[in-house]
Design a protein around this motif. Structure first.
Motif, PDB file in Angstrom:
ATOM      1  N   ALA A   1       0.834  -1.203   0.000  1.00  0.00           N
ATOM      2  CA  ALA A   1       0.000   0.000   0.000  1.00  0.00           C
ATOM      3  C   ALA A   1       0.865   1.249   0.000  1.00  0.00           C
ATOM      4  CB  ALA A   1      -0.911  -0.006   1.218  1.00  0.00           C
ATOM      5  N   SER A   2       0.463   2.242  -0.777  1.00  0.00           N
ATOM      6  CA  SER A   2       1.206   3.501  -0.833  1.00  0.00           C
ATOM      7  C   SER A   2       0.260   4.644  -1.144  1.00  0.00           C
ATOM      8  CB  SER A   2       2.311   3.431  -1.895  1.00  0.00           C
ATOM      9  OG  SER A   2       1.758   3.219  -3.179  1.00  0.00           O
ATOM     10  N   GLY A   3       0.717   5.867  -0.889  1.00  0.00           N
ATOM     11  CA  GLY A   3      -0.034   7.043  -1.276  1.00  0.00           C
ATOM     12  C   GLY A   3      -0.834   7.697  -0.180  1.00  0.00           C
ATOM     13  N   ARG A   4      -0.897   7.067   0.991  1.00  0.00           N
ATOM     14  CA  ARG A   4      -1.592   7.699   2.109  1.00  0.00           C
ATOM     15  C   ARG A   4      -1.066   7.082   3.395  1.00  0.00           C
ATOM     16  NH1 ARG A   4      -7.390   4.888   1.490  1.00  0.00           N
ATOM     17  NH2 ARG A   4      -7.967   6.895   0.620  1.00  0.00           N
ATOM     18  N   THR A   5      -1.424   7.691   4.515  1.00  0.00           N
ATOM     19  CA  THR A   5      -1.140   7.099   5.810  1.00  0.00           C
ATOM     20  C   THR A   5      -2.319   6.218   6.182  1.00  0.00           C
ATOM     21  OG1 THR A   5       0.137   9.033   6.489  1.00  0.00           O
ATOM     22  CG2 THR A   5      -0.642   7.547   8.219  1.00  0.00           C
ATOM     23  N   PHE A   6      -2.062   4.936   6.345  1.00  0.00           N
ATOM     24  CA  PHE A   6      -3.135   3.968   6.499  1.00  0.00           C
ATOM     25  C   PHE A   6      -3.524   3.704   7.950  1.00  0.00           C
ATOM     26  CE2 PHE A   6      -3.963   2.609   2.210  1.00  0.00           C
ATOM     27  CZ  PHE A   6      -2.818   2.977   1.523  1.00  0.00           C
ATOM     28  N   SER A   7      -2.969   4.462   8.887  1.00  0.00           N
ATOM     29  CA  SER A   7      -3.207   4.162  10.288  1.00  0.00           C
ATOM     30  C   SER A   7      -4.669   4.307  10.685  1.00  0.00           C
ATOM     31  CB  SER A   7      -2.339   5.063  11.164  1.00  0.00           C
ATOM     32  OG  SER A   7      -2.610   6.420  10.880  1.00  0.00           O
TER      33      SER A   7
END
Length: 119
Positions: free
Chosen positions: A24-30
């Motif tokens: 996953a990439s492109g955002r903070t997934f927290s």
């Protein structure tokens, strides 16, 4: 640009194992939930498993409970689906997806990876 890239699919005999990855990439997934779905030929897409990125709470479809395990690696920003005791009926294209915690719809999807289980 959010990107979800699945890998790890393949051909395996019944009873075997595979581990799928979703980079996953492109955002903070927290603050997001990551899900795995699958779609077999001629069938509708179905839910397989999900994990809340922060905290790691998991949930599984009854059909895979006890055989599949979803997990995530915070450093690699990757979600995994460990699939054991595979059955021919697990044959499908597997997709990962993301949604904000509390949302209903998954807003980003990967391109899918084929899993084929031979009897």
């Amino acid at each position: 640009q959010v990107q979800l890239v699945e890998s790890g699919g393949g051909l395996v005999q019944a009873g075997g194992s595979l581990r799928l990855s979703c980079a996953a990439s492109g955002r903070t997934f927290s603050s997001y939930t990551m899900g795995w779905f699958r779609q077999a030929p001629g069938k509708e897409r179905e839910f397989v498993a999900r994990i809340i990125w922060s905290g790691g709470t998991t949930y599984y479809a009854d059909s895979v409970k006890g055989r599949f395990t979803i997990s995530r690696d915070n450093v690699k920003n990757t979600v995994y689906l460990q699939m054991n005791s595979l059955k021919p009926e697990d044959t499908a294209v597997y997709y990962c997806a993301s949604r904000r915690v509390g949302a209903i719809e998954y807003d980003y999807w990967g391109q899918g990876t084929q899993v084929t289980v031979s009897s």
